[in-house]
Design a protein around this motif. Structure first.
Motif, PDB file in Angstrom:
ATOM      1  N   TYR A   8      -1.058 -21.451  12.245  1.00 29.37           N
ATOM      2  CA  TYR A   8       0.257 -20.884  11.678  1.00 29.37           C
ATOM      3  C   TYR A   8      -0.043 -19.704  10.697  1.00 29.37           C
ATOM      4  O   TYR A   8      -1.333 -19.575  10.107  1.00 29.37           O
ATOM      5  CB  TYR A   8       0.852 -21.844  10.843  1.00 29.37           C
ATOM      6  CG  TYR A   8       1.801 -22.799  11.743  1.00 29.37           C
ATOM      7  CD1 TYR A   8       1.655 -22.838  12.952  1.00 29.37           C
ATOM      8  CD2 TYR A   8       2.617 -23.553  10.826  1.00 29.37           C
ATOM      9  CE1 TYR A   8       2.179 -24.030  13.920  1.00 29.37           C
ATOM     10  CE2 TYR A   8       3.132 -24.663  11.737  1.00 29.37           C
ATOM     11  CZ  TYR A   8       3.038 -24.570  13.176  1.00 29.37           C
ATOM     12  OH  TYR A   8       3.974 -25.807  13.946  1.00 29.37           O
ATOM     13  N   THR A  64       6.997 -21.841   5.297  1.00 32.22           N
ATOM     14  CA  THR A  64       8.031 -22.216   4.482  1.00 32.22           C
ATOM     15  C   THR A  64       7.928 -23.656   4.416  1.00 32.22           C
ATOM     16  O   THR A  64       7.947 -24.393   5.479  1.00 32.22           O
ATOM     17  CB  THR A  64       9.440 -21.707   4.838  1.00 32.22           C
ATOM     18  OG1 THR A  64       9.246 -20.233   4.838  1.00 32.22           O
ATOM     19  CG2 THR A  64      10.559 -22.165   4.145  1.00 32.22           C
ATOM     20  N   THR A  73       9.799 -20.146  16.902  1.00 31.95           N
ATOM     21  CA  THR A  73       9.236 -20.676  15.543  1.00 31.95           C
ATOM     22  C   THR A  73       8.815 -22.093  15.366  1.00 31.95           C
ATOM     23  O   THR A  73       9.647 -22.913  15.605  1.00 31.95           O
ATOM     24  CB  THR A  73      10.540 -20.454  14.559  1.00 31.95           C
ATOM     25  OG1 THR A  73      11.293 -19.160  14.671  1.00 31.95           O
ATOM     26  CG2 THR A  73      10.157 -20.713  13.335  1.00 31.95           C
ATOM     27  N   ALA A 117       7.010 -25.227  14.054  1.00 37.94           N
ATOM     28  CA  ALA A 117       7.267 -26.094  12.990  1.00 37.94           C
ATOM     29  C   ALA A 117       6.634 -27.411  13.360  1.00 37.94           C
ATOM     30  O   ALA A 117       6.453 -27.986  14.434  1.00 37.94           O
ATOM     31  CB  ALA A 117       8.453 -26.486  12.393  1.00 37.94           C
ATOM     32  N   ILE A 152       7.211 -24.812   8.428  1.00 31.42           N
ATOM     33  CA  ILE A 152       7.721 -23.925   9.135  1.00 31.42           C
ATOM     34  C   ILE A 152       6.825 -22.692   9.362  1.00 31.42           C
ATOM     35  O   ILE A 152       6.605 -22.036   8.177  1.00 31.42           O
ATOM     36  CB  ILE A 152       9.249 -23.800   8.957  1.00 31.42           C
ATOM     37  CG1 ILE A 152       9.962 -24.834   8.768  1.00 31.42           C
ATOM     38  CG2 ILE A 152       9.760 -22.981  10.162  1.00 31.42           C
ATOM     39  CD1 ILE A 152      11.452 -24.849   8.248  1.00 31.42           C
ATOM     40  N   ASP A 153       6.718 -22.156  10.499  1.00 35.92           N
ATOM     41  CA  ASP A 153       5.759 -21.002  10.575  1.00 35.92           C
ATOM     42  C   ASP A 153       6.432 -19.681  10.538  1.00 35.92           C
ATOM     43  O   ASP A 153       6.951 -19.164  11.441  1.00 35.92           O
ATOM     44  CB  ASP A 153       5.026 -21.183  11.939  1.00 35.92           C
ATOM     45  CG  ASP A 153       3.892 -19.799  11.975  1.00 35.92           C
ATOM     46  OD1 ASP A 153       3.819 -19.248  10.957  1.00 35.92           O
ATOM     47  OD2 ASP A 153       3.492 -19.722  12.994  1.00 35.92           O
ATOM     48  N   THR A 154       7.086 -19.480   9.111  1.00 35.52           N
ATOM     49  CA  THR A 154       7.775 -18.463   8.799  1.00 35.52           C
ATOM     50  C   THR A 154       7.682 -18.135   7.459  1.00 35.52           C
ATOM     51  O   THR A 154       7.712 -19.227   6.661  1.00 35.52           O
ATOM     52  CB  THR A 154       9.138 -18.427   9.379  1.00 35.52           C
ATOM     53  OG1 THR A 154       9.963 -16.866   9.146  1.00 35.52           O
ATOM     54  CG2 THR A 154      10.133 -19.644   8.838  1.00 35.52           C
ATOM     55  N   ARG A 186      13.043 -17.188   4.726  1.00 43.09           N
ATOM     56  CA  ARG A 186      14.007 -18.222   4.234  1.00 43.09           C
ATOM     57  C   ARG A 186      15.138 -18.384   5.121  1.00 43.09           C
ATOM     58  O   ARG A 186      15.668 -19.606   5.679  1.00 43.09           O
ATOM     59  CB  ARG A 186      14.597 -18.133   2.837  1.00 43.09           C
ATOM     60  CG  ARG A 186      15.531 -19.198   2.200  1.00 43.09           C
ATOM     61  CD  ARG A 186      14.819 -20.457   2.358  1.00 43.09           C
ATOM     62  NE  ARG A 186      13.389 -20.666   1.273  1.00 43.09           N
ATOM     63  CZ  ARG A 186      12.794 -21.746   0.980  1.00 43.09           C
ATOM     64  NH1 ARG A 186      13.023 -22.846   1.769  1.00 43.09           N
ATOM     65  NH2 ARG A 186      11.664 -21.512   0.285  1.00 43.09           N
ATOM     66  N   GLN A 198      15.291 -17.563   8.664  1.00 43.82           N
ATOM     67  CA  GLN A 198      14.729 -18.070   9.745  1.00 43.82           C
ATOM     68  C   GLN A 198      14.368 -19.644   9.602  1.00 43.82           C
ATOM     69  O   GLN A 198      14.619 -20.273  10.522  1.00 43.82           O
ATOM     70  CB  GLN A 198      13.480 -17.392  10.193  1.00 43.82           C
ATOM     71  CG  GLN A 198      12.939 -17.853  11.365  1.00 43.82           C
ATOM     72  CD  GLN A 198      13.764 -17.521  12.631  1.00 43.82           C
ATOM     73  OE1 GLN A 198      14.570 -16.562  12.530  1.00 43.82           O
ATOM     74  NE2 GLN A 198      13.278 -17.903  13.646  1.00 43.82           N
ATOM     75  N   ALA A 199      13.755 -20.078   8.418  1.00 39.03           N
ATOM     76  CA  ALA A 199      13.478 -21.451   8.319  1.00 39.03           C
ATOM     77  C   ALA A 199      14.804 -22.167   8.288  1.00 39.03           C
ATOM     78  O   ALA A 199      14.931 -23.269   8.873  1.00 39.03           O
ATOM     79  CB  ALA A 199      12.806 -21.520   6.961  1.00 39.03           C
ATOM     80  N   GLU A 200      15.845 -21.596   7.672  1.00 37.10           N
ATOM     81  CA  GLU A 200      17.279 -22.596   7.754  1.00 37.10           C
ATOM     82  C   GLU A 200      17.733 -22.598   8.896  1.00 37.10           C
ATOM     83  O   GLU A 200      18.504 -23.494   9.657  1.00 37.10           O
ATOM     84  CB  GLU A 200      18.076 -21.639   6.738  1.00 37.10           C
ATOM     85  CG  GLU A 200      17.962 -21.789   5.258  1.00 37.10           C
ATOM     86  CD  GLU A 200      18.013 -23.143   4.540  1.00 37.10           C
ATOM     87  OE1 GLU A 200      18.696 -23.845   5.292  1.00 37.10           O
ATOM     88  OE2 GLU A 200      17.377 -23.447   3.672  1.00 37.10           O
ATOM     89  N   SER A 260       6.547 -19.982  -0.914  1.00 42.59           N
ATOM     90  CA  SER A 260       6.293 -19.497   0.088  1.00 42.59           C
ATOM     91  C   SER A 260       5.006 -19.309   0.413  1.00 42.59           C
ATOM     92  O   SER A 260       4.349 -18.823  -0.241  1.00 42.59           O
ATOM     93  CB  SER A 260       7.442 -18.754   0.776  1.00 42.59           C
ATOM     94  OG  SER A 260       7.059 -17.414   0.042  1.00 42.59           O
TER      95      SER A 260
END
Length: 305
Positions: free
Chosen positions: A3, A7, A126, A128, A139-141, A144, A146-148, A250
Protein backbone atom coordinates in the motif's frame (compact mmCIF):
# COMPACT_ATOMS: atom_id res chain seq x y z
CA UNK A 1 1.22 -4.66 -3.96
CA UNK A 2 2.44 -2.73 -0.95
CA UNK A 3 0.00 0.00 0.00
CA UNK A 4 1.12 3.58 -0.68
CA UNK A 5 -1.29 5.52 1.53
CA UNK A 6 -3.38 4.62 4.56
CA UNK A 7 -6.73 5.83 5.83
CA UNK A 8 -7.38 4.10 9.14
CA UNK A 9 -10.57 3.12 10.94
CA UNK A 10 -11.34 0.87 13.89
CA UNK A 11 -14.02 -1.65 14.86
CA UNK A 12 -14.90 -3.66 17.95
CA UNK A 13 -14.08 -7.30 18.78
CA UNK A 14 -17.75 -8.22 18.37
CA UNK A 15 -17.70 -6.93 14.78
CA UNK A 16 -14.61 -9.03 14.07
CA UNK A 17 -16.15 -12.27 15.35
CA UNK A 18 -17.85 -13.41 12.14
CA UNK A 19 -16.42 -10.85 9.73
CA UNK A 20 -14.58 -13.33 7.49
CA UNK A 21 -17.69 -15.39 6.74
CA UNK A 22 -20.02 -12.40 6.40
CA UNK A 23 -17.73 -10.56 4.01
CA UNK A 24 -17.10 -13.58 1.80
CA UNK A 25 -20.84 -14.13 1.47
CA UNK A 26 -21.67 -10.45 1.00
CA UNK A 27 -19.02 -9.72 -1.61
CA UNK A 28 -20.26 -12.61 -3.73
CA UNK A 29 -23.52 -10.67 -4.10
CA UNK A 30 -21.83 -7.33 -4.91
CA UNK A 31 -19.29 -7.90 -7.69
CA UNK A 32 -18.32 -5.09 -10.02
CA UNK A 33 -20.38 -5.10 -13.20
CA UNK A 34 -19.64 -3.26 -16.39
CA UNK A 35 -21.15 0.18 -16.91
CA UNK A 36 -24.40 0.02 -18.83
CA UNK A 37 -24.84 2.19 -21.95
CA UNK A 38 -26.61 4.97 -20.02
CA UNK A 39 -24.81 4.67 -16.66
CA UNK A 40 -22.19 7.17 -15.56
CA UNK A 41 -20.52 4.79 -13.10
CA UNK A 42 -20.76 1.46 -11.29
CA UNK A 43 -19.02 0.15 -8.17
CA UNK A 44 -18.46 -3.29 -6.73
CA UNK A 45 -15.82 -5.80 -5.67
CA UNK A 46 -13.13 -7.50 -7.74
CA UNK A 47 -10.63 -10.17 -6.66
CA UNK A 48 -7.71 -8.66 -4.76
CA UNK A 49 -5.30 -10.67 -6.89
CA UNK A 50 -5.64 -12.76 -10.04
CA UNK A 51 -8.21 -12.71 -12.82
CA UNK A 52 -11.96 -12.29 -12.62
CA UNK A 53 -12.41 -15.94 -11.59
CA UNK A 54 -10.05 -15.70 -8.61
CA UNK A 55 -11.37 -15.66 -5.01
CA UNK A 56 -13.00 -12.39 -4.03
CA UNK A 57 -11.19 -12.19 -0.68
CA UNK A 58 -7.78 -13.18 0.67
CA UNK A 59 -7.28 -14.18 4.33
CA UNK A 60 -3.64 -13.62 5.32
CA UNK A 61 -2.09 -13.19 8.77
CA UNK A 62 -5.50 -12.69 10.44
CA UNK A 63 -6.20 -9.94 7.88
CA UNK A 64 -8.95 -10.10 5.29
CA UNK A 65 -8.25 -8.38 1.97
CA UNK A 66 -10.91 -7.13 -0.44
CA UNK A 67 -10.78 -4.66 -3.32
CA UNK A 68 -13.45 -2.17 -4.34
CA UNK A 69 -13.39 -1.18 -7.99
CA UNK A 70 -15.32 1.31 -10.07
CA UNK A 71 -16.01 2.01 -13.71
CA UNK A 72 -16.56 5.65 -14.64
CA UNK A 73 -17.63 7.05 -17.99
CA UNK A 74 -15.31 9.79 -19.22
CA UNK A 75 -17.56 12.43 -20.74
CA UNK A 76 -15.99 15.85 -20.12
CA UNK A 77 -18.40 18.71 -19.56
CA UNK A 78 -16.62 20.65 -22.31
CA UNK A 79 -17.57 17.96 -24.86
CA UNK A 80 -21.22 17.98 -23.81
CA UNK A 81 -21.36 21.78 -23.75
CA UNK A 82 -19.80 22.02 -27.19
CA UNK A 83 -22.32 19.55 -28.63
CA UNK A 84 -25.12 21.55 -26.99
CA UNK A 85 -23.79 24.82 -28.41
CA UNK A 86 -23.66 23.38 -31.93
CA UNK A 87 -27.18 21.94 -31.66
CA UNK A 88 -28.62 25.25 -30.42
CA UNK A 89 -26.83 27.09 -33.21
CA UNK A 90 -28.21 24.63 -35.78
CA UNK A 91 -31.78 25.20 -34.59
CA UNK A 92 -31.30 28.97 -34.69
CA UNK A 93 -29.98 28.84 -38.28
CA UNK A 94 -32.49 26.32 -39.66
CA UNK A 95 -35.63 27.46 -37.82
CA UNK A 96 -34.82 31.12 -37.22
CA UNK A 97 -35.68 31.11 -33.53
CA UNK A 98 -34.03 31.17 -30.11
CA UNK A 99 -33.88 28.11 -27.89
CA UNK A 100 -35.38 28.66 -24.43
CA UNK A 101 -34.05 27.33 -21.16
CA UNK A 102 -36.48 24.41 -20.88
CA UNK A 103 -35.77 23.25 -24.44
CA UNK A 104 -32.04 23.66 -23.91
CA UNK A 105 -32.27 21.37 -20.86
CA UNK A 106 -34.14 18.74 -22.88
CA UNK A 107 -31.59 18.92 -25.69
CA UNK A 108 -28.79 18.48 -23.19
CA UNK A 109 -30.43 15.37 -21.76
CA UNK A 110 -30.91 13.94 -25.28
CA UNK A 111 -27.25 14.60 -26.09
CA UNK A 112 -26.16 12.92 -22.87
CA UNK A 113 -28.19 9.84 -23.82
CA UNK A 114 -26.58 9.89 -27.26
CA UNK A 115 -22.99 10.39 -26.11
CA UNK A 116 -22.82 8.17 -23.01
CA UNK A 117 -22.75 4.81 -24.84
CA UNK A 118 -19.71 6.02 -26.81
CA UNK A 119 -17.77 7.43 -23.86
CA UNK A 120 -14.54 5.84 -22.71
CA UNK A 121 -14.65 3.84 -19.48
CA UNK A 122 -12.00 4.25 -16.79
CA UNK A 123 -11.54 1.60 -14.13
CA UNK A 124 -10.21 2.43 -10.67
CA UNK A 125 -9.43 0.13 -7.75
CA UNK A 126 -9.04 0.78 -4.02
CA UNK A 127 -7.59 -2.09 -1.99
CA UNK A 128 -8.33 -2.45 1.70
CA UNK A 129 -7.99 -4.98 4.47
CA UNK A 130 -9.39 -5.54 7.94
CA UNK A 131 -7.19 -6.79 10.76
CA UNK A 132 -9.60 -9.03 12.66
CA UNK A 133 -7.05 -9.50 15.47
CA UNK A 134 -6.57 -5.83 16.37
CA UNK A 135 -9.69 -4.22 14.90
CA UNK A 136 -8.22 -2.08 12.13
CA UNK A 137 -9.64 -1.23 8.73
CA UNK A 138 -6.79 -0.11 6.47
CA UNK A 139 -7.70 1.51 3.13
CA UNK A 140 -5.09 2.27 0.50
CA UNK A 141 -5.98 5.92 -0.04
CA UNK A 142 -5.18 9.29 1.50
CA UNK A 143 -8.54 10.68 0.38
CA UNK A 144 -11.19 10.74 3.08
CA UNK A 145 -13.89 10.89 0.38
CA UNK A 146 -12.51 7.80 -1.36
CA UNK A 147 -12.22 5.99 1.97
CA UNK A 148 -15.87 6.74 2.77
CA UNK A 149 -16.87 5.40 -0.65
CA UNK A 150 -15.00 2.15 0.05
CA UNK A 151 -16.55 1.89 3.50
CA UNK A 152 -20.00 2.34 1.93
CA UNK A 153 -19.35 -0.62 -0.38
CA UNK A 154 -18.21 -2.78 2.53
CA UNK A 155 -21.32 -1.83 4.49
CA UNK A 156 -23.55 -2.72 1.56
CA UNK A 157 -21.87 -6.12 1.28
CA UNK A 158 -21.99 -6.79 5.03
CA UNK A 159 -25.38 -5.28 5.75
CA UNK A 160 -23.75 -3.26 8.52
CA UNK A 161 -20.14 -2.53 9.42
CA UNK A 162 -19.64 -0.06 12.29
CA UNK A 163 -16.05 0.92 11.56
CA UNK A 164 -15.37 4.42 12.86
CA UNK A 165 -12.70 7.10 12.25
CA UNK A 166 -9.84 7.38 14.70
CA UNK A 167 -10.52 9.36 17.87
CA UNK A 168 -7.10 10.26 19.33
CA UNK A 169 -6.93 11.13 23.00
CA UNK A 170 -3.77 13.17 22.37
CA UNK A 171 -3.84 15.96 19.77
CA UNK A 172 -1.70 14.90 16.80
CA UNK A 173 -0.93 18.49 15.79
CA UNK A 174 0.27 19.41 19.29
CA UNK A 175 2.41 16.30 19.64
CA UNK A 176 3.99 16.54 16.20
CA UNK A 177 4.76 20.22 16.73
CA UNK A 178 6.56 19.33 19.95
CA UNK A 179 8.48 16.54 18.23
CA UNK A 180 9.71 18.89 15.54
CA UNK A 181 10.42 21.83 17.86
CA UNK A 182 12.13 19.96 20.68
CA UNK A 183 13.14 16.61 19.24
CA UNK A 184 10.99 14.75 21.78
CA UNK A 185 10.05 11.91 19.45
CA UNK A 186 8.67 8.67 20.90
CA UNK A 187 11.01 5.70 21.01
CA UNK A 188 11.21 4.03 17.61
CA UNK A 189 10.48 7.17 15.59
CA UNK A 190 12.91 9.45 13.77
CA UNK A 191 12.30 12.55 11.68
CA UNK A 192 12.04 12.16 7.93
CA UNK A 193 12.71 14.93 5.43
CA UNK A 194 9.27 16.43 4.85
CA UNK A 195 6.78 18.57 6.75
CA UNK A 196 3.89 20.96 6.33
CA UNK A 197 3.59 23.91 8.70
CA UNK A 198 0.60 26.23 8.97
CA UNK A 199 -0.52 29.22 10.94
CA UNK A 200 -3.52 27.79 12.84
CA UNK A 201 -4.93 31.20 13.69
CA UNK A 202 -6.81 31.59 10.40
CA UNK A 203 -8.04 29.28 7.67
CA UNK A 204 -6.12 31.31 5.11
CA UNK A 205 -2.92 31.57 7.16
CA UNK A 206 0.57 31.05 5.76
CA UNK A 207 1.57 27.52 4.74
CA UNK A 208 5.14 26.25 4.54
CA UNK A 209 5.87 22.93 2.82
CA UNK A 210 9.35 21.47 3.02
CA UNK A 211 10.60 18.44 1.09
CA UNK A 212 14.03 16.85 1.10
CA UNK A 213 14.79 19.17 4.00
CA UNK A 214 16.82 18.67 7.17
CA UNK A 215 13.99 19.09 9.68
CA UNK A 216 16.44 19.91 12.47
CA UNK A 217 17.53 23.02 10.55
CA UNK A 218 17.20 26.40 12.24
CA UNK A 219 15.02 27.78 9.44
CA UNK A 220 12.38 25.14 10.19
CA UNK A 221 12.44 25.87 13.92
CA UNK A 222 12.12 29.58 13.20
CA UNK A 223 8.74 28.97 11.58
CA UNK A 224 7.62 27.15 14.73
CA UNK A 225 8.81 29.98 16.97
CA UNK A 226 6.69 32.32 14.83
CA UNK A 227 3.56 30.37 15.73
CA UNK A 228 3.18 27.81 12.96
CA UNK A 229 2.16 24.26 13.84
CA UNK A 230 2.83 20.91 12.22
CA UNK A 231 -0.02 19.66 10.05
CA UNK A 232 2.01 16.87 8.39
CA UNK A 233 5.34 15.36 9.37
CA UNK A 234 7.70 12.93 7.67
CA UNK A 235 8.68 10.09 10.01
CA UNK A 236 10.68 6.88 9.96
CA UNK A 237 9.54 4.02 12.17
CA UNK A 238 12.15 1.63 13.55
CA UNK A 239 14.37 2.19 10.51
CA UNK A 240 11.93 0.05 8.50
CA UNK A 241 9.06 2.25 7.29
CA UNK A 242 9.00 5.86 6.13
CA UNK A 243 5.80 7.88 5.76
CA UNK A 244 4.18 11.28 6.14
CA UNK A 245 1.71 11.49 9.01
CA UNK A 246 -1.13 14.01 8.73
CA UNK A 247 -2.88 15.81 11.57
CA UNK A 248 -5.88 13.56 10.90
CA UNK A 249 -3.56 10.54 11.29
CA UNK A 250 -3.80 9.69 7.61
CA UNK A 251 -0.59 8.17 6.24
CA UNK A 252 0.83 9.29 2.90
CA UNK A 253 3.90 8.28 0.92
CA UNK A 254 4.21 4.99 2.76
CA UNK A 255 7.44 3.23 1.86
CA UNK A 256 8.96 0.04 3.21
CA UNK A 257 12.71 0.44 3.41
CA UNK A 258 15.37 -1.93 2.11
CA UNK A 259 15.67 -3.83 5.39
CA UNK A 260 12.03 -4.89 4.90
CA UNK A 261 12.10 -5.38 1.14
CA UNK A 262 15.11 -7.68 1.38
CA UNK A 263 12.95 -10.16 3.28
CA UNK A 264 10.80 -10.86 0.23
CA UNK A 265 13.38 -12.62 -1.89
CA UNK A 266 13.30 -13.10 -5.65
CA UNK A 267 11.77 -16.56 -6.09
CA UNK A 268 8.10 -15.60 -6.53
CA UNK A 269 6.50 -18.12 -8.88
CA UNK A 270 3.27 -16.30 -9.66
CA UNK A 271 1.15 -13.27 -8.74
CA UNK A 272 -0.73 -15.10 -5.98
CA UNK A 273 2.48 -16.26 -4.29
CA UNK A 274 3.90 -12.75 -4.51
CA UNK A 275 0.73 -11.20 -3.10
CA UNK A 276 0.63 -13.63 -0.18
CA UNK A 277 4.26 -12.98 0.74
CA UNK A 278 3.92 -9.21 0.26
CA UNK A 279 0.73 -8.86 2.27
CA UNK A 280 1.98 -11.08 5.09
CA UNK A 281 5.08 -8.93 5.42
CA UNK A 282 3.14 -5.66 5.05
CA UNK A 283 0.51 -6.55 7.65
CA UNK A 284 3.16 -7.71 10.12
CA UNK A 285 5.12 -4.46 9.75
CA UNK A 286 2.04 -2.24 9.87
CA UNK A 287 0.70 -4.08 12.91
CA UNK A 288 3.83 -3.09 14.84
CA UNK A 289 3.63 0.51 13.62
CA UNK A 290 -0.08 0.85 14.39
CA UNK A 291 0.44 -0.56 17.88
CA UNK A 292 2.96 2.22 18.43
CA UNK A 293 0.56 4.88 17.13
CA UNK A 294 -2.05 3.57 19.58
CA UNK A 295 0.40 4.07 22.43
CA UNK A 296 1.51 7.53 21.30
CA UNK A 297 -1.83 9.11 20.41
CA UNK A 298 -4.26 7.05 22.45
CA UNK A 299 -6.41 5.38 19.82
CA UNK A 300 -8.96 3.25 21.66
CA UNK A 301 -10.59 0.34 19.93
CA UNK A 302 -14.37 0.70 20.01
CA UNK A 303 -15.97 -1.36 22.78
CA UNK A 304 -18.56 -4.02 22.17
CA UNK A 305 -22.09 -2.71 22.47
Amino acid sequence: MFYRHLTLMRFSPAVAADLVQRLAEGIAEHPLRACGPLEMYTKGFVPPVGDANAPMTADINSCLFATVAGEDKLLPAAVLNDALRRKVQQIAEEEGRKVGGRERKRIREDLLTELLPRAFVRRSITPAYVDTKDGWMVIDTASRKQAESVLTQWREALGSFPAVPLAPEEGPRVLMTDWLANGNLPAGFALGDECELRDPATATGAIVRARRQDLDAEEVKEHLRNGKQVFALGLVFDGRISFVLGEDLSVRKLRFLDVVMDQLGDDMQDAETEATATWWLMTAELRRMLDKLVDVFGLPRPADL
